[in-house]
Design an enzyme around this catalytic site. Structure first.
Site, short mmCIF file in Angstrom:
data_model
loop_
_atom_site.label_atom_id
_atom_site.label_comp_id
_atom_site.label_asym_id
_atom_site.label_seq_id
_atom_site.Cartn_x
_atom_site.Cartn_y
_atom_site.Cartn_z
N LEU A 39 0.83 -1.20 0.00
CA LEU A 39 0.00 0.00 0.00
C LEU A 39 0.87 1.26 0.00
O LEU A 39 2.00 1.23 0.49
CB LEU A 39 -0.90 0.00 1.25
CG LEU A 39 -1.99 -1.07 1.26
CD1 LEU A 39 -2.60 -1.20 2.65
CD2 LEU A 39 -3.07 -0.74 0.24
N GLY A 40 0.33 2.34 -0.54
CA GLY A 40 1.07 3.61 -0.51
C GLY A 40 1.54 4.07 -1.87
O GLY A 40 1.89 5.23 -2.06
N GLY A 41 1.60 3.14 -2.84
CA GLY A 41 1.92 3.50 -4.21
C GLY A 41 3.33 4.03 -4.39
O GLY A 41 4.22 3.83 -3.56
N VAL A 267 13.57 11.24 -17.04
CA VAL A 267 13.05 12.13 -18.09
C VAL A 267 11.53 12.24 -18.03
O VAL A 267 10.89 12.58 -19.01
CB VAL A 267 13.49 11.64 -19.49
CG1 VAL A 267 14.99 11.80 -19.65
CG2 VAL A 267 13.07 10.19 -19.74
N HIS A 439 8.44 36.66 14.10
CA HIS A 439 9.86 36.96 13.90
C HIS A 439 10.70 36.11 14.83
O HIS A 439 10.32 35.94 15.98
CB HIS A 439 10.11 38.44 14.20
CG HIS A 439 11.54 38.84 14.09
ND1 HIS A 439 12.16 38.98 12.87
CD2 HIS A 439 12.48 39.08 15.05
CE1 HIS A 439 13.43 39.32 13.08
NE2 HIS A 439 13.65 39.39 14.40
#
Ligand code: FAD
Length: 460
Positions: A39-41, A267, A439
């Site tokens: 899972l997760g591709g 590419v 800041h």
């Protein structure tokens, strides 16, 4: 053969598919998610996460060995030592933690997940060859989320020492020399990381600058840093093989040879539309991609497509946003993919982020104002020893509505949320200038760039 049925069948468990499945489960829809791999591709296994892990590891080492930077702060450098097999194991640990987490999230949402490759019989039926046997799954809605894969170069086919990003992120052995073909974001992110790990890196790019999808102003600091890191860059050059060596052909006809232990071909990526009988559905295509409308509907009723398989920008956060939307549409909600802004972030050194229109594109629509704030004027950037780059805000000249925000600099990926929010909320320069920014932070530069756009920057 097991017979299963569900309301929503999602093919592909990347950030598009698994988010669609989780949202479907949350909405009480009976959903099945199928993936042939873990899972997760691409994103979790061989893309976003592993590349960012490697970039962080390389930067950590580089920072500890950067004698000049350490010397300026009165410190000494540590000797460079890399056990790359352990670096890769550490990266794999992160991947494993995240992919296991996806499984747990699916379970929590009540989604059934199956590991196995799906073959489509029609728009409502798929056969999935899982470890536990064959399954025929019938569904009311089919979501195609099969993602993308590295594009090959005919002159340098993958195999042997010619590798894709997938192998570059998996090999436990550091090459001594690496040629990177393609100065897009994947090539440059990995090339920079390998250079910081002590590899001699050469980048070959067919166009006339690195990161050619960004404008020249944004990419100049990246090109300078590559030179500082000792990365050789050949622009206007194409790579091929001749007599066992890489041959570079310049657009002006000049030729040279290059020896490299490994050649990383980066590419671009192509949609994964083959090998699972998708063509049998005869869906309308848009070039190599599946054509979808603003609801991610394909040309067949109740067949949806999300993520990389649907085209540019091929980014994980776009895939996830589409996935979530499709689940909600299937649940009967009225939704359209009407995002004003999808941030494009490049984790090079320095990082680059672009959201909305760049000045050139904005100018084609009318008069604009451009506010810039350089990091050399930022106290926080100086304390981080990184004063290269800037924040830039593009706004309409007449009503000051912000059209685009870009930045190049160390750590600017984290500004992408503020940029996207400003665009989605329809902010004007005055809104950003009037917001008190803490800041010392890098975010202050957004406020200053907005003031610069209004003609009254405080610290410039
Ligand atoms: C090196 C690298 C770095 C990247 N860095 C970033 C980044 O920093 N930020 C970013 O936004 N994007 C990044 N990307 C791109 C990002 O990974 C993709 O945009 C994202 O993964 C696309 O998600 P997806 O769900 O469309 O497809 P994928 O993540 O590609 O997932 C598709 C899944 O479908 C499965 N599948 C395919 N066919 C079948 C089938 N027939 N049966 C069962 N399962 C199937 C595959 O196994 C795969 O798991 C990077 C990519 C690479 C390669």
């Amino acid at each position: 053969m097991n017979e299963l049925s569900c309301k929503v069948l999602i093919v592909g468990g990347g950030p598009g598919g698994y988010v669609c499945a989780i949202r479907a489960g949350q909405l009480g829809l009976d959903a099945i998610l199928v993936d042939g791999e873990q899972l997760g591709g691409t994103c979790l296994s061989v893309g976003c996460i592993p590349s960012k892990a490697l970039i962080h590891a390389a930067e950590t080492l580089h920072a500890q060995c950067d004698a000049a930077a350490l010397g300026a702060m009165g410190m000494a450098a540590a000797p460079r030592l890399v056990d790359f097999a352990r670096t890769i194991a550490w990266k794999d640990g992160i991947v494993s933690r995240l992919t296991t987490g996806v499984g747990a999230l699916l379970k929590k949402a009540g989604v059934r997940s199956l590991r196995g490759r799906a073959t489509l019989l029609d728009g409502k039926t798929a056969i999935v060859a899982a470890d536990t046997g064959e399954n025929r799954i019938r569904c009311e809605h089919l979501v195609i989320a099969t993602g993308s894969q590295p594009a090959a170069l005919p002159a340098l086919p993958f195999g042997g020492d010619v590798i894709s990003s997938t192998q570059a992120l998996a090999s436990p052995v550091l090459p001594k020399t690496l040629a990177v073909i393609g100065a897009g974001y994947i090539g440059l992110e990995l090339g920079t990381a390998f250079a910081k790990l002590g590899v001699e890196v050469t980048v070959i790019e067919a166009l006339d600058r690195v990161l050619p999808l960004y404008d020249a102003e944004l990419t100049a600091p990246v090109a300078r840093r590559l030179a500082e890191l000792g990365v050789k860059v050949h622009l206007n050059a194409r790579a091929g093989f001749a007599q066992g060596a890489l041959r570079l052909t310049q657009t002006d006809g000049g030729e040279s040879k290059l020896q490299a232990d490994k050649v990383l071909v980066a590419v671009g990526r192509q949609p994964r539309t083959q090998g699972f009988e998708l063509e049998g559905l005869d869906l309308v295509m848009s070039g190599a991609f599946l054509r979808v409308d603003e609801r991610c509907a394909t040309s067949m009723r109740n067949v949806w497509a999300i993520g990389d398989v649907t085209g540019e920008p091929m980014l994980a956060h776009r895939a996830s946003a589409q996935g979530e939307m499709v689940a909600e549409i299937i649940d009967g909600k009225k939704r359209a993919f009407d995002k004003i802004a999808i941030a494009a972030v490049t984790f090079t050194d320095p990082e680059v982020v672009s959201v909305g229109l760049v000045p050139e594109a904005a100018r084609r629509r009318g008069e604009i104002s451009v506010g810039m704030f350089p990091w050399r004027a930022s106290g926080r950037a100086l304390t981080l020893q990184r004063d290269d780059g800037f924040v830039r805000i593009v706004a309409r000249a007449d009503n000051h509505v912000v059209l685009g925000l870009q930045a190049v600099g160390a750590g600017v990926s984290e500004l992408s949320a503020a940029f996207a929010l400003a665009l989605e909320m329809g902010a004007r320069l005055e809104d950003i200038a009037a917001t008190v920014h803490a800041h010392p932070t890098l975010s202050e530069a957004i406020n200053e760039a907005a003031r610069a756009g209004l003609g009254h920057a405080l610290h410039l």
